[in-house]
Design a protein around this motif. Structure first.
Motif, PDB file in Angstrom:
ATOM      1  N   GLN A   1      39.353  33.596  41.069  1.00 33.20           N
ATOM      2  CA  GLN A   1      38.521  34.784  40.944  1.00 33.20           C
ATOM      3  C   GLN A   1      39.099  35.810  39.980  1.00 33.20           C
ATOM      4  O   GLN A   1      40.312  36.014  39.936  1.00 33.20           O
ATOM      5  CB  GLN A   1      38.357  35.469  42.313  1.00 33.20           C
ATOM      6  N   LEU A   2      38.181  36.462  39.246  1.00 32.37           N
ATOM      7  CA  LEU A   2      38.484  37.698  38.536  1.00 32.37           C
ATOM      8  C   LEU A   2      37.667  38.785  39.228  1.00 32.37           C
ATOM      9  O   LEU A   2      36.433  38.788  39.132  1.00 32.37           O
ATOM     10  CB  LEU A   2      38.097  37.607  37.060  1.00 32.37           C
ATOM     11  N   ARG A   3      38.351  39.658  39.928  1.00 33.88           N
ATOM     12  CA  ARG A   3      37.661  40.706  40.675  1.00 33.88           C
ATOM     13  C   ARG A   3      37.335  41.862  39.734  1.00 33.88           C
ATOM     14  O   ARG A   3      38.169  42.718  39.470  1.00 33.88           O
ATOM     15  CB  ARG A   3      38.517  41.131  41.864  1.00 33.88           C
ATOM     16  N   TRP A   4      36.103  41.847  39.255  1.00 35.08           N
ATOM     17  CA  TRP A   4      35.679  42.788  38.229  1.00 35.08           C
ATOM     18  C   TRP A   4      35.373  44.164  38.801  1.00 35.08           C
ATOM     19  O   TRP A   4      35.822  45.177  38.303  1.00 35.08           O
ATOM     20  CB  TRP A   4      34.446  42.244  37.496  1.00 35.08           C
ATOM     21  N   GLY A   5      34.528  44.223  39.820  1.00 39.01           N
ATOM     22  CA  GLY A   5      34.177  45.511  40.413  1.00 39.01           C
ATOM     23  C   GLY A   5      32.730  45.895  40.178  1.00 39.01           C
ATOM     24  O   GLY A   5      31.835  45.057  40.227  1.00 39.01           O
ATOM     25  N   ARG A   6      32.500  47.163  39.882  1.00 38.34           N
ATOM     26  CA  ARG A   6      31.150  47.672  39.703  1.00 38.34           C
ATOM     27  C   ARG A   6      30.503  47.132  38.423  1.00 38.34           C
ATOM     28  O   ARG A   6      31.191  46.754  37.483  1.00 38.34           O
ATOM     29  CB  ARG A   6      31.161  49.209  39.675  1.00 38.34           C
ATOM     30  N   VAL A   7      29.160  47.165  38.432  1.00 36.74           N
ATOM     31  CA  VAL A   7      28.426  46.755  37.247  1.00 36.74           C
ATOM     32  C   VAL A   7      28.808  47.695  36.101  1.00 36.74           C
ATOM     33  O   VAL A   7      29.034  48.884  36.322  1.00 36.74           O
ATOM     34  CB  VAL A   7      26.907  46.783  37.536  1.00 36.74           C
TER      35      VAL A   7
ATOM     36  N   ALA B   1      31.089  54.612  37.822  1.00 38.16           N
ATOM     37  CA  ALA B   1      32.134  53.733  37.284  1.00 38.16           C
ATOM     38  C   ALA B   1      33.485  54.431  37.188  1.00 38.16           C
ATOM     39  O   ALA B   1      34.512  53.769  37.028  1.00 38.16           O
ATOM     40  CB  ALA B   1      31.719  53.210  35.909  1.00 38.16           C
ATOM     41  N   PHE B   2      33.512  55.764  37.277  1.00 37.92           N
ATOM     42  CA  PHE B   2      34.784  56.491  37.181  1.00 37.92           C
ATOM     43  C   PHE B   2      35.723  56.141  38.335  1.00 37.92           C
ATOM     44  O   PHE B   2      36.925  56.386  38.262  1.00 37.92           O
ATOM     45  CB  PHE B   2      34.521  57.999  37.171  1.00 37.92           C
ATOM     46  N   VAL B   3      35.187  55.571  39.415  1.00 34.48           N
ATOM     47  CA  VAL B   3      36.032  55.148  40.534  1.00 34.48           C
ATOM     48  C   VAL B   3      36.997  54.064  40.068  1.00 34.48           C
ATOM     49  O   VAL B   3      38.113  53.940  40.580  1.00 34.48           O
ATOM     50  CB  VAL B   3      35.157  54.650  41.690  1.00 34.48           C
ATOM     51  N   GLU B   4      36.562  53.280  39.110  1.00 31.39           N
ATOM     52  CA  GLU B   4      37.380  52.205  38.538  1.00 31.39           C
ATOM     53  C   GLU B   4      37.617  52.509  37.058  1.00 31.39           C
ATOM     54  O   GLU B   4      37.036  53.446  36.497  1.00 31.39           O
ATOM     55  CB  GLU B   4      36.661  50.865  38.706  1.00 31.39           C
ATOM     56  N   VAL B   5      38.442  51.703  36.437  1.00 33.70           N
ATOM     57  CA  VAL B   5      38.650  51.869  34.999  1.00 33.70           C
ATOM     58  C   VAL B   5      37.390  51.424  34.265  1.00 33.70           C
ATOM     59  O   VAL B   5      36.514  50.762  34.832  1.00 33.70           O
ATOM     60  CB  VAL B   5      39.877  51.062  34.516  1.00 33.70           C
TER      61      VAL B   5
ATOM     62  N   ASP C   1      31.550  44.742  52.125  1.00 31.27           N
ATOM     63  CA  ASP C   1      32.801  45.479  52.280  1.00 31.27           C
ATOM     64  C   ASP C   1      32.937  46.430  51.094  1.00 31.27           C
ATOM     65  O   ASP C   1      33.159  45.978  49.964  1.00 31.27           O
ATOM     66  CB  ASP C   1      33.989  44.517  52.342  1.00 31.27           C
ATOM     67  N   PRO C   2      32.811  47.732  51.327  1.00 29.30           N
ATOM     68  CA  PRO C   2      32.864  48.692  50.210  1.00 29.30           C
ATOM     69  C   PRO C   2      34.220  48.738  49.520  1.00 29.30           C
ATOM     70  O   PRO C   2      34.326  49.259  48.403  1.00 29.30           O
ATOM     71  CB  PRO C   2      32.532  50.031  50.876  1.00 29.30           C
ATOM     72  N   ARG C   3      35.258  48.188  50.135  1.00 35.23           N
ATOM     73  CA  ARG C   3      36.588  48.219  49.524  1.00 35.23           C
ATOM     74  C   ARG C   3      36.794  47.058  48.545  1.00 35.23           C
ATOM     75  O   ARG C   3      37.682  47.118  47.689  1.00 35.23           O
ATOM     76  CB  ARG C   3      37.672  48.172  50.604  1.00 35.23           C
ATOM     77  N   ASN C   4      36.024  46.020  48.688  1.00 35.96           N
ATOM     78  CA  ASN C   4      36.189  44.848  47.825  1.00 35.96           C
ATOM     79  C   ASN C   4      35.347  44.965  46.557  1.00 35.96           C
ATOM     80  O   ASN C   4      34.436  45.796  46.462  1.00 35.96           O
ATOM     81  CB  ASN C   4      35.805  43.573  48.578  1.00 35.96           C
ATOM     82  N   ALA C   5      35.651  44.120  45.604  1.00 35.10           N
ATOM     83  CA  ALA C   5      34.942  44.133  44.325  1.00 35.10           C
ATOM     84  C   ALA C   5      33.466  43.789  44.527  1.00 35.10           C
ATOM     85  O   ALA C   5      33.131  42.856  45.265  1.00 35.10           O
ATOM     86  CB  ALA C   5      35.591  43.153  43.359  1.00 35.10           C
TER      87      ALA C   5
ATOM     88  N   TRP D   1      43.591  34.824  42.538  1.00 33.01           N
ATOM     89  CA  TRP D   1      42.702  35.905  42.147  1.00 33.01           C
ATOM     90  C   TRP D   1      43.469  36.941  41.337  1.00 33.01           C
ATOM     91  O   TRP D   1      44.686  37.076  41.470  1.00 33.01           O
ATOM     92  CB  TRP D   1      42.022  36.560  43.358  1.00 33.01           C
ATOM     93  N   ILE D   2      42.729  37.661  40.531  1.00 30.51           N
ATOM     94  CA  ILE D   2      43.265  38.783  39.768  1.00 30.51           C
ATOM     95  C   ILE D   2      42.284  39.928  39.895  1.00 30.51           C
ATOM     96  O   ILE D   2      41.072  39.750  39.739  1.00 30.51           O
ATOM     97  CB  ILE D   2      43.478  38.422  38.289  1.00 30.51           C
ATOM     98  N   ASP D   3      42.794  41.115  40.161  1.00 29.95           N
ATOM     99  CA  ASP D   3      41.966  42.311  40.324  1.00 29.95           C
ATOM    100  C   ASP D   3      42.188  43.221  39.117  1.00 29.95           C
ATOM    101  O   ASP D   3      43.296  43.686  38.875  1.00 29.95           O
ATOM    102  CB  ASP D   3      42.354  43.035  41.613  1.00 29.95           C
ATOM    103  N   VAL D   4      41.104  43.453  38.349  1.00 24.93           N
ATOM    104  CA  VAL D   4      41.215  44.267  37.135  1.00 24.93           C
ATOM    105  C   VAL D   4      40.491  45.602  37.282  1.00 24.93           C
ATOM    106  O   VAL D   4      40.193  46.261  36.291  1.00 24.93           O
ATOM    107  CB  VAL D   4      40.655  43.508  35.909  1.00 24.93           C
ATOM    108  N   ARG D   5      40.237  46.033  38.498  1.00 22.34           N
ATOM    109  CA  ARG D   5      39.425  47.239  38.709  1.00 22.34           C
ATOM    110  C   ARG D   5      40.177  48.529  38.393  1.00 22.34           C
ATOM    111  O   ARG D   5      39.550  49.533  38.047  1.00 22.34           O
ATOM    112  CB  ARG D   5      38.938  47.291  40.163  1.00 22.34           C
ATOM    113  N   PHE D   6      41.506  48.506  38.522  1.00 19.25           N
ATOM    114  CA  PHE D   6      42.257  49.756  38.440  1.00 19.25           C
ATOM    115  C   PHE D   6      43.277  49.709  37.309  1.00 19.25           C
ATOM    116  O   PHE D   6      43.420  48.701  36.618  1.00 19.25           O
ATOM    117  CB  PHE D   6      42.921  50.033  39.785  1.00 19.25           C
TER     118      PHE D   6
END
Length: 323
Positions: A249-255, A261-265, A234-238, A290-295
């Motif tokens: 969960q800690l939803r980190w995102g991209r490597v 990486a500019f898509v996320e913080v 799922d491209p929308r998920n971490a 869960w916590i999402d820290v991508r943005f």
């Protein structure tokens, strides 16, 4: 008449003197040969004595791992020693023993590089083989099927594998702290021991493990989930999710090194957000599923402990401003 007699006796004296000289030379040469032979025999006898009595041990040489790393367990050290333990008796002058030992080390998956193999004195000359190596330190446990395989920091697969029932003893140390983390969700099957386990997802998981190592809150992270790496499900998920000791969960995102990486913080902002949560709650997940820290805005399901995730997310304590 007397002159004729004198002239006849002169050659006779010269011939006698020459014969005596040759005899003396031969005698001296014979004495030298006998002396040299005696010296050679004595040297050979001494060499045999030294070889049999002093430098030929009564048991195979023991193997010692010099500069053994702190992470290496007694069990692993014993395994490495057994794999290279010389069989039979060997003279302290036996260089081939060192050559064979080095060959055995080179093919060991645990050894990155052999620095030195040497004979040393313990109780007798050459009764110990000491080796100095650069070892591959286990960096993570990679799950595949029912097994968990050790890999080093570069993704080289190590020989050890474990089942799920052994994980508590492997992942946690005697002090309850994390010794090693699990990387779950890789897409490539394991390779032979000593070879690099292929896959960008595994490489990303290892990079993530390196990034969080040493953080105050890292001890609460048990696993790194890369099953959605590159958004393959799922491209929308971490793409990378950190699994805590609480099963949250800690939803980190991209490597962290991703070129998009500019898509996320940034990774620094994500680390700062997690650190802020940990300082305020003493739990890296703020007691949320869960916590999402991508943005820019850190989100979670809501204030209710263990509540189900909802579309409308709640803000945690503060916003993480862009840095």
């Amino acid at each position: 008449m007397s002159k004729a007699k004198r002239s006849a006796s002169a050659p006779s004296r010269k011939s006698s003197a020459s014969s005596e000289l040759r005899w003396r030379i031969a005698l001296h040469a014979m004495i030298f040969i006998i002396f040299a032979s005696a010296v050679v025999c004595l040297f050979r006898i001494s060499e045999i004595y030294v070889d049999r009595r002093l430098t030929f041990p009564t048991r195979p040489p023991k193997v010692v791992l010099a500069d053994r790393p702190q992470w290496m367990s007694d069990f692993l050290a014993e395994q490495i020693v057994k794999s290279i333990q010389p069989i039979g008796l060997h003279s302290a002058f036996d260089r081939q023993l060192l050559v064979n030992t080095e060959k055995s080390l080179v093919v060991s998956p645990w050894v990155r590089h052999v620095d030195e193999v040497r004979r040393v004195y313990d109780q007798k000359p050459g009764d110990t083989v000491e080796i100095v190596c650069d070892y591959r330190a286990p960096a993570a446990l990679v799950q595949w099927g029912q097994y968990y395989w050790l890999v080093d920091d570069h993704g080289v697969k190590l020989p050890e594998q474990y089942t799920a029932d052994l994980l508590p003893k492997i992942v946690l140390g005697a002090d309850g702290k994390v010794n090693i983390r699990i990387i779950d969700g890789v897409s490539h099957a394991p390779c032979e021991s000593g070879r690099t386990w292929q896959g960008d997802d595994l490489a990303g998981g290892l990079e993530m493990a390196r990034l969080i190592a040493g953080q105050d809150w890292a001890n609460q992270i048990r696993a790194i989930d890369v099953s959605n790496f590159a958004g393959r499900h799922d491209p929308r998920n971490a793409q990378i999710v950190l699994i805590t000791q609480f099963g949250t969960q800690l939803r980190w995102g991209r490597v962290p090194s991703a070129t998009d990486a500019f898509v996320e913080v940034s990774a620094a902002q994500k680390l700062a957000a997690i650190e802020n949560i940990y300082r305020k709650n003493n739990r890296v997940d703020a007691d949320q599923p869960w916590i999402d820290v991508r943005f820019d805005q850190v989100t979670c399901p809501g204030p209710a402990q263990g509540g189900p995730a909802q579309d409308a997310t709640a803000q945690i304590d503060n916003r993480i401003a862009a840095q």
